[in-house]
Design an enzyme around this catalytic site. Structure first.
Site, PDB file in Angstrom:
ATOM      1  N   LYS A  28       0.839  -1.198   0.000  1.00  0.00           N
ATOM      2  CA  LYS A  28       0.000   0.000   0.000  1.00  0.00           C
ATOM      3  C   LYS A  28       0.872   1.245   0.000  1.00  0.00           C
ATOM      4  CE  LYS A  28      -3.655  -0.258   2.573  1.00  0.00           C
ATOM      5  NZ  LYS A  28      -4.081  -0.577   3.934  1.00  0.00           N
ATOM      6  N   ARG A  99      -2.722   3.228   8.863  1.00  0.00           N
ATOM      7  CA  ARG A  99      -3.071   1.921   8.272  1.00  0.00           C
ATOM      8  C   ARG A  99      -1.851   1.029   8.164  1.00  0.00           C
ATOM      9  NH1 ARG A  99      -7.902   2.669   4.645  1.00  0.00           N
ATOM     10  NH2 ARG A  99      -8.309   4.901   4.680  1.00  0.00           N
ATOM     11  N   GLY A 108      -7.478  -7.468   5.785  1.00  0.00           N
ATOM     12  CA  GLY A 108      -8.188  -7.572   7.062  1.00  0.00           C
ATOM     13  C   GLY A 108      -7.411  -8.233   8.185  1.00  0.00           C
ATOM     14  N   MET A 110      -4.515  -7.156   9.597  1.00  0.00           N
ATOM     15  CA  MET A 110      -3.841  -6.249  10.527  1.00  0.00           C
ATOM     16  C   MET A 110      -4.731  -5.022  10.751  1.00  0.00           C
ATOM     17  SD  MET A 110       0.054  -6.761   9.368  1.00  0.00           S
ATOM     18  CE  MET A 110      -0.302  -6.415   7.688  1.00  0.00           C
ATOM     19  N   ARG A 345      -4.175  -1.310  -5.787  1.00  0.00           N
ATOM     20  CA  ARG A 345      -3.386  -2.545  -5.733  1.00  0.00           C
ATOM     21  C   ARG A 345      -3.776  -3.405  -6.931  1.00  0.00           C
ATOM     22  NH1 ARG A 345      -6.541  -4.409  -0.368  1.00  0.00           N
ATOM     23  NH2 ARG A 345      -8.562  -4.603  -1.301  1.00  0.00           N
ATOM     24  N   HIS A 461      -8.058 -45.057  -2.487  1.00  0.00           N
ATOM     25  CA  HIS A 461      -8.292 -45.579  -3.832  1.00  0.00           C
ATOM     26  C   HIS A 461      -9.302 -44.709  -4.564  1.00  0.00           C
ATOM     27  CE1 HIS A 461     -10.462 -48.239  -6.678  1.00  0.00           C
ATOM     28  NE2 HIS A 461      -9.233 -48.597  -7.000  1.00  0.00           N
ATOM     29  N   ARG A 567      -1.549 -47.155 -17.603  1.00  0.00           N
ATOM     30  CA  ARG A 567      -1.407 -48.237 -16.610  1.00  0.00           C
ATOM     31  C   ARG A 567      -2.308 -49.384 -17.052  1.00  0.00           C
ATOM     32  NH1 ARG A 567      -1.607 -43.488 -12.893  1.00  0.00           N
ATOM     33  NH2 ARG A 567       0.085 -43.650 -11.391  1.00  0.00           N
ATOM     34  N   SER A 812      11.297 -43.044 -17.532  1.00  0.00           N
ATOM     35  CA  SER A 812      10.193 -42.250 -16.999  1.00  0.00           C
ATOM     36  C   SER A 812      10.249 -42.363 -15.480  1.00  0.00           C
ATOM     37  CB  SER A 812       8.861 -42.769 -17.540  1.00  0.00           C
ATOM     38  OG  SER A 812       7.822 -41.998 -17.011  1.00  0.00           O
ATOM     39  N   CYS A 880       6.271 -39.407 -14.625  1.00  0.00           N
ATOM     40  CA  CYS A 880       4.845 -39.739 -14.725  1.00  0.00           C
ATOM     41  C   CYS A 880       4.206 -39.911 -13.350  1.00  0.00           C
ATOM     42  CB  CYS A 880       4.619 -40.968 -15.594  1.00  0.00           C
ATOM     43  SG  CYS A 880       5.410 -42.441 -14.960  1.00  0.00           S
ATOM     44  N   TYR A 900       9.923 -34.462 -21.026  1.00  0.00           N
ATOM     45  CA  TYR A 900       8.474 -34.291 -20.899  1.00  0.00           C
ATOM     46  C   TYR A 900       8.005 -34.523 -19.469  1.00  0.00           C
ATOM     47  CZ  TYR A 900       8.018 -39.418 -20.797  1.00  0.00           C
ATOM     48  OH  TYR A 900       8.118 -40.736 -20.451  1.00  0.00           O
TER      49      TYR A 900
HETATM   50  C1  PEP Z   1       4.953 -43.962  -9.930  1.00  0.00           C
HETATM   51  O1  PEP Z   1       5.412 -44.774  -9.140  1.00  0.00           O
HETATM   52  O2  PEP Z   1       5.243 -42.759  -9.904  1.00  0.00           O
HETATM   53  C2  PEP Z   1       4.006 -44.386 -10.968  1.00  0.00           C
HETATM   54  C3  PEP Z   1       3.623 -43.585 -11.920  1.00  0.00           C
HETATM   55  O3  PEP Z   1       3.505 -45.628 -10.832  1.00  0.00           O
HETATM   56  P1  PEP Z   1       2.244 -45.985  -9.912  1.00  0.00           P
HETATM   57  O4  PEP Z   1       1.721 -44.717  -9.361  1.00  0.00           O
HETATM   58  O5  PEP Z   1       1.297 -46.671 -10.792  1.00  0.00           O
HETATM   59  O6  PEP Z   1       2.872 -46.851  -8.894  1.00  0.00           O
END
Ligand code: PEP
Ligand code: MG
Length: 928
Positions: A28, A99, A108, A110, A345, A461, A567, A812, A880, A900
């Site tokens: 401010k 202020r 809000g 302080m 701001r 899960h 998977r 990966s 991944c 990637y």
């Molecule tokens: C991992 O282990 O990061 C992976 C992609 O395999 P999963 O989560 O299926 O074990």
């Protein structure tokens, strides 16, 4: 500038402070300095720095240094000269606002004090000066209360009680109906409250008032609210340390009908449209707009109410946005037809508005494309990618759980996966409600709009699968008692039956009764354009984790550049395959196993063809089977119960048959047609064979039992002990590729081996792959290409990366497993038992299963890439694990040279933007 007015290290006039130094002057304060210096009409004032705050908080006796107060006095003299008023001067008083304001906005959190400088001597002066007795007494009582609360620590309640009592006595409900006399009485009562609560009279000396206020604002930096806020929003000392104090001349929007106060945005923060947006109130104070005491008017009405002021407001809005090159959120006051800007701001806005303003401001040339991309927090895009509940809905939730997967859905409750599938086939929209879910419920997930469980956490899960499918999920809604057996759920006094409609909001964990209107996700053209700009800048490619046609289609729409992880076990769990998979597991020998696998192969081939086609010509990485095979069988306990039930059924069948035979014997000549029919003669055999099958399964479950399945017989270990499983999968992949080629699709399959620890394991699988490849080429008389790679999710694999890269064409990083193995934490246990405590106490800054642990796991990755590329310079490397969709992790992945990142479909847009930002900020990246 005179020598006297020269800025001091701890105190800066708005005319002198460096408007770029938000760390020192607070956001401010810095903006007030900058606006003053570019000629915007800001009420004059000065800033006490955040450093002064830290010094003060460090002193033992918590006294303001004499030197600081001397500088403050110098600044006040300067203000007196500039305004021609006197601080504490009864005839021509200068009133001040005090202020807070730190480097990062903490709305809000302080404290602020207004109208400072009023006392029994200056009050008559204010009445005389304004000719408005009511206004002056109102200002006085507001000041006593605010000062009493903030500087003297008296609770609001002590003031509110007598205030309400007077209103009640007079039969008045709204403050605007109170008269000057009322406010005078209220002020007197408030002065008594201060005396009673502090044992001292209200401070009359204006410098004492100022000193106490400065101290109070400094101290509010360490107030509970402020500390909690910083913890919640992860504001570190590096980002904001201490609060500045802004001391500014008061201007009044409530001195008559040529006065007003308002707040505004340079563009619409709800839609991003480039039109001035805001509200104002004539003859009112700023807090009246915010507190909702009166209903403000839309800003366009200022054009007719105060045409000249509207012109000035338009000019201010334009000026601020051009200067800051960002949407601004400002406050203004009009005092006797003079327009003042009180603060500005950067505007906070929703994701829709942020995307639209980014694109439009870049197209207008106000900002560059790079700046347009950098001003959006990638995580915000999530808001745009899931249907949301209509924000207008007023319905109250009936239960609450963990927001496990974002988005909202309504549907009829169904308590098991089979019934969910049936209902979906009949065209119903359903919500799957379970205590918790298991792999065998997978078809229920496909059928459901969303999933609600009464147990489990954000990594249960249900949560993981729903997230991977981009479906809303609430987990661990403990207030719901799910009784699957009787197809009911109880929430307090309410009983929910199968077929009742509920709505779940996976963004906040709320469960509602009935259907609530949704606002659909909008992948706007603006977003599409911005993400195309991102792709042009980024080095990292963004792939998706997808194993269904639905997920792959969504990812493709969101701009995924291929599939980085399919998977295959998810495909095994579908309804039509599970019996075949179970046959394969129960097989007595290799031949029987092969026979079951042969029946599975065409189904897998079909799945792969679907994915290859949707992604053509982009790569599709298919991971060979990973989980321990007993995961496809029911649990030991469940089988024991089922066998017990079947035995009871067998006894019932025999009993009923015996009874019928006896009846027939006894009543040989009676009319047996009237009697109930006995069970079919084969009924008993049917039950017997079911029992035998279940017993066989039970034996297998016991045989396959492992103490620690996640470290047990899974991944490549499974592929080596049951080579026919991997053989079948490789064959299905390559056959699918050949068939797609023949149908005119250009495909790019990649075969990936999970859980590899040693080069020998990889060579073993490579041999299987080469043999199958040769067979297929011979059989189809064609050439088929593919890549062969390894997941890196075991610490030893990182250490042997040089060797593995001689065999693999790509790596990966499976950072879900790699994080578990690096920390030796089991994810479920860690997240349920101790990780929250670790995060709260900063033993770990973040949950390493969500944000990549760059200091540990990251180091292993860096080493593995380095060693891998030494033996194979062309090695393609990706990630991944779940962290692959997280912007901070993406930044690190870019830094260490990954090719990637692969993430779930809904996170693809987030990752695309994050990848561009990673590239744009790479030069500033500091790896500790
Ligand atoms: C991992 O282990 O990061 C992976 C992609 O395999 P999963 O989560 O299926 O074990
Ligand atoms: Mg893994």
């Amino acid at each position: 500038m005179t020598a006297q007015a020269k800025a001091t290290p701890h105190v800066y006039s708005f005319k002198d402070g460096n408007g770029k130094n938000k760390k020192l002057l607070g956001g401010k304060g810095a903006n007030l300095c900058e606006m003053t210096q570019i000629g915007i009409n800001v009420p004059p004032g000065f800033v006490i720095t955040t450093e002064a705050c830290l010094d003060y908080l460090d002193t033992k006796n918590q006294d303001l240094p004499l030197e600081l107060m001397n500088h403050v006095r110098e600044q006040i003299s300067r203000l007196e000269r500039d305004t021609n008023k006197g601080f504490g001067d009864a005839d021509n008083m200068l009133l001040l606002s005090v202020r807070s304001g730190s480097a990062l906005s903490m709305p809000g959190m302080m404290d602020t004090i207004l109208n400072l400088g009023l006392n029994s001597a200056t009050l008559p002066g204010l009445i005389k000066q304004t000719g408005n007795e009511r206004f002056a007494w109102d200002a006085y009582r507001r000041f006593i209360q605010l000062f009493g609360k903030v500087a003297l620590g008296i609770s609001d309640e002590k003031f509110d009680r007598p205030f309400d009592a007077i209103k009640k006595r007079e039969g008045i409900t709204i403050d605007t109906d109170l008269s000057a006399d009322h406010f005078r009485e209220i002020s007197d009562v408030f002065l008594d409250v201060v005396h009673d609560e502090t044992g001292k009279p209200f401070p009359e000396d204006v410098y004492e008032q100022l000193q106490l206020s400065i101290k109070a604002v400094f101290s509010s930096w360490l107030g509970k609210r402020a500390i909690d806020y910083r913890r919640e929003f992860k504001i570190t000392a590096d980002m904001a340390n201490g609060t500045a104090v802004n001391i500014q001349t008061m201007v009044f929007g409530n001195m008559g009908n040529d006065c007003a106060t308002g707040v505004g945005f340079t563009r619409n923060p709800g839609t991003g449209e480039n039109v001035m947006f805001g509200e104002f109130l004539i003859n009112a104070q700023g807090e009246d707009v915010v507190a909702g005491i009166r209903t403000p008017k839309p800003v366009h009405e200022l054009a007719s109410d105060m045409p000249q002021m509207h012109v000035e407001l338009l000019a201010l809005s334009d000026r601020l946005e051009k200067h800051y090159r960002e949407v601004q959120d400002y406050e203004y006051t009009i005092e006797n037809s003079v327009f003042y800007c009180l603060q500005t701001r950067d505007g906070k806005m929703n994701a829709t508005a942020r995307v639209r303003t980014s694109l439009e401001m870049a197209n207008e040339g106000l900002i560059t494309r790079d700046e347009a991309l950098l001003r959006i927090n990638p995580e915000e895009l999530d808001q745009l990618l899931h249907p949301r509940l209509d924000p207008e809905s007023k319905q109250m939730p009936i239960a609450h759980g963990l927001p496990a997967s974002p988005g909202a859905a309504s549907g009829k409750i169904v308590f098991d996966a089979d019934r969910a599938e049936l209902a979906r086939d009949e065209g119903e929209k359903i919500i799957l409600v379970r205590e918790e879910t298991k792999p065998e419920d997978i078809h229920g997930f496909f059928a459901a709009e969303g999933v609600l469980t009464s147990r489990g956490g954000k990594t249960s899960h249900a949560a993981v699968v729903a997230r991977s499918m981009g479906k809303p999920c609430i987990a661990g809604a403990e207030g719901i008692d799910v009784d699957v057996e009787h197809h009911i759920a109880r929430v307090g006094d309410v009983t929910l039956h199968e077929g009742d409609v509920i709505t779940i909001d996976g963004a906040n964990g709320n469960v509602y009764l009935g259907e609530i209107d949704m606002v659909p996700p909008k992948f706007s053209n603006e977003l599409r354009t911005l993400l195309n700009w991102s792709d042009e800048i980024a080095d990292l490619r963004i792939m998706c984790n997808a194993d269904t046609l639905e997920a792959a289609t969504q990812a493709s729409d969101y701009g995924a550049m291929g599939i980085g992880l399919c998977r295959t076990e998810r495909m095994f769990n579908a309804q039509d395959r599970l019996p075949l998979v179970i046959d394969m597991i129960l097989a007595k020998d290799r031949a029987e196993r092969k026979e079951a696998l042969d029946r599975l192969r065409p189904i897998q081939r079909g799945d792969f063809k679907d994915l290859f086609k949707i992604m053509s010509p982009r790569p599709v990485t298919i991971r060979l089977l990973d989980p321990p095979i007993h995961e496809f069988l029911p649990s030991e306990k469940q089988l024991e119960q089922e066998i017990e039930h079947l035995r009871c059924l067998r006894d019932t069948v025999s009993g009923v048959n015996d009874l019928m035979n006896t009846m027939q014997l006894l009543k040989r000549h009676a009319d047996t047609k009237a009697m109930p029919k006995p069970f079919a003669p084969g009924g008993r055999e049917l039950v017997e064979s079911a029992i035998a099958k279940k017993q066989q399964m039970l034996l297998k479950v016991r045989e396959l039992f492992e103490v620690n399945p996640m470290l047990g017989h899974r991944g490549v270990r499974l592929g080596i002990t049951y080579p026919e499983i991997y053989e079948m999968q490789v064959r299905a992949i390559l056959e699918a590729a050949v068939e797609c080629n023949r149908e005119g699709f250009d495909v790019c399959p990649e075969i990936m081996v999970p859980q590899v620890c040693t080069g020998q394991e990889l060579l073993w699988v490579r041999k299987i792959v080469d043999e199958v490849h040769a067979d297929i080429e011979a059989e189809y008389n064609t050439h088929v290409t593919f890549k062969f790679g390894s997941m890196i999710e075991v610490v030893r694999a990182c250490m042997r990366a040089g060797r593995l890269a001689e065999i693999a064409e790509f790596f990966s990083f499976g950072t879900n497993d790699l994080t578990q193995s690096t920390f030796s934490f089991s994810r479920e246990d860690a997240e349920n038992k101790f990780l929250p405590l670790y995060e709260k106490n900063h033993i770990l800054q973040d949950n390493p299963f969500e944000t990549l642990d760059v200091k540990g796991v990251g180091r292993l990755m860096e080493t593995a890439i380095d060693w891998g590329r030494k033996t194979n310079p062309d090695l393609k490397v990706g990630i991944c694990g779940e962290q692959g969709g997280h912007p901070a992790s993406i930044r690190f992945c870019n830094h260490i040279g990954l090719t990637y990142v692969s993430c779930s479909a809904p996170r693809v847009p987030i990752a695309r933007l994050a990848a561009a930002q990673a590239k744009l900020t790479e030069d500033d990246y500091v790896l500790e």
